[in-house]
Scaffold this motif. Structure first.
Motif, PDB file in Angstrom:
ATOM      1  N   ALA A 192      -3.310   1.090 -12.717  1.00  0.00           N
ATOM      2  CA  ALA A 192      -2.424   0.242 -13.514  1.00  0.00           C
ATOM      3  C   ALA A 192      -1.615  -0.691 -12.616  1.00  0.00           C
ATOM      4  N   GLU A 193      -1.141  -0.187 -11.479  1.00  0.00           N
ATOM      5  CA  GLU A 193      -0.396  -1.020 -10.535  1.00  0.00           C
ATOM      6  C   GLU A 193      -1.279  -2.132  -9.984  1.00  0.00           C
ATOM      7  N   ALA A 194      -2.508  -1.796  -9.641  1.00  0.00           N
ATOM      8  CA  ALA A 194      -3.432  -2.793  -9.103  1.00  0.00           C
ATOM      9  C   ALA A 194      -3.737  -3.859 -10.144  1.00  0.00           C
ATOM     10  N   GLN A 195      -3.944  -3.435 -11.384  1.00  0.00           N
ATOM     11  CA  GLN A 195      -4.248  -4.389 -12.445  1.00  0.00           C
ATOM     12  C   GLN A 195      -3.065  -5.309 -12.721  1.00  0.00           C
ATOM     13  N   ALA A 196      -1.847  -4.775 -12.602  1.00  0.00           N
ATOM     14  CA  ALA A 196      -0.648  -5.596 -12.795  1.00  0.00           C
ATOM     15  C   ALA A 196      -0.544  -6.684 -11.735  1.00  0.00           C
ATOM     16  N   LEU A 197      -1.183  -6.477 -10.592  1.00  0.00           N
ATOM     17  CA  LEU A 197      -1.190  -7.472  -9.517  1.00  0.00           C
ATOM     18  C   LEU A 197      -2.288  -8.514  -9.725  1.00  0.00           C
ATOM     19  N   GLY A 238      -6.054   1.127  -5.950  1.00  0.00           N
ATOM     20  CA  GLY A 238      -5.100   2.179  -6.244  1.00  0.00           C
ATOM     21  C   GLY A 238      -5.733   3.495  -6.650  1.00  0.00           C
ATOM     22  N   VAL A 239      -7.049   3.603  -6.528  1.00  0.00           N
ATOM     23  CA  VAL A 239      -7.758   4.820  -6.908  1.00  0.00           C
ATOM     24  C   VAL A 239      -7.680   5.855  -5.780  1.00  0.00           C
ATOM     25  N   ARG A 266       2.157 -11.205  -0.633  1.00  0.00           N
ATOM     26  CA  ARG A 266       3.119 -10.120  -0.419  1.00  0.00           C
ATOM     27  C   ARG A 266       2.397  -8.813  -0.128  1.00  0.00           C
ATOM     28  N   GLU A 267       3.104  -7.955   0.626  1.00  0.00           N
ATOM     29  CA  GLU A 267       2.521  -6.672   0.985  1.00  0.00           C
ATOM     30  C   GLU A 267       2.500  -5.757  -0.230  1.00  0.00           C
ATOM     31  N   ILE A 268       1.380  -5.068  -0.417  1.00  0.00           N
ATOM     32  CA  ILE A 268       1.228  -4.174  -1.568  1.00  0.00           C
ATOM     33  C   ILE A 268       0.722  -2.817  -1.098  1.00  0.00           C
ATOM     34  N   ASN A 269       0.915  -1.831  -1.941  1.00  0.00           N
ATOM     35  CA  ASN A 269       0.384  -0.494  -1.687  1.00  0.00           C
ATOM     36  C   ASN A 269       0.178   0.191  -3.046  1.00  0.00           C
ATOM     37  N   PRO A 270      -0.806  -0.291  -3.833  1.00  0.00           N
ATOM     38  CA  PRO A 270      -0.977   0.250  -5.190  1.00  0.00           C
ATOM     39  C   PRO A 270      -1.270   1.746  -5.196  1.00  0.00           C
TER      40      PRO A 270
END
Length: 197
Positions: free
Chosen positions: A80-85, A58-59, A72-76
């Protein structure tokens, strides 16, 4: 050799593209990782290794392609979003706060507290949890030592311990051995093999 099952992949990156002004960093890159595997991305400087992992963390925002993580498909859009995953990236540029202790750096913004989330920090529990993580590295690093007093190699170990402390399902290390001595590299590889098992 083990039979490869696509369903067991925790991470799939398909057709990832990224351009910066004047340069194409990634052109349709595919990458896949399964639970319990250890991979090494190898290539020349500027090949896009760090960019690929920073997109996952997510950087950096990708221009195109798809990422599937843990089914599941992600797009951080940020770290913080990436760490939550349950994904952790240890950057090549260390991000520790030198004036904080080792334990404070490992559990920054996640310190155990007395009497609930608004209570005082439980220093005994904080240092004990940090020591549990650090003991895996077989290096003498005191949880209550200020990070500024550590060697570069020991700071790298603290950065890795910080990543492990979030119970990551996927751990990515960006050139983790660049500042380590030979015996410290072997300890790191030993730990990675243990984590993979």
């Amino acid at each position: 050799s083990a039979i490869r099952n696509p369903q067991s992949a925790i991470l799939q990156m398909r057709g990832i593209t990224k351009s910066f002004p004047g340069a194409r960093a990634l052109a349709g890159v595919d990458f896949e990782a399964r639970r319990g595997e250890v991979h090494a991305l190898v290539g020349e400087n500027g090949a896009g290794k760090s960019t690929l992992m920073k997109i996952l963390a997510g950087v950096v925002t990708k221009d195109g392609g798809e990422i599937t993580f843990d089914g599941r498909e992600i797009n951080p859009q940020n770290a913080a979003e990436a760490q939550a995953l349950a994904f952790s990236l240890v950057h090549q540029e260390l991000s520790l706060a030198p004036n904080l202790t080792v334990a404070e750096n490992i559990f920054v913004r996640r310190e155990p507290r007395r009497f609930g989330p608004l209570g005082l920090i439980d220093w005994r529990k904080l240092n004990a949890r940090a020591k549990e993580l650090l003991d895996q590295f077989e290096l003498e690093i005191a949880p209550d030592a200020p990070v500024k007093d550590l060697s570069l190699a020991k700071r790298q170990v603290v950065e890795i311990a910080k990543a492990l402390a979030v119970d990551a399902k996927l751990l990515v290390l960006d050139e983790p051995t660049s500042s380590l001595e030979a015996h410290e590299v072997e300890l790191l590889f030993k730990l990675l093999r243990r984590l993979a098992d």
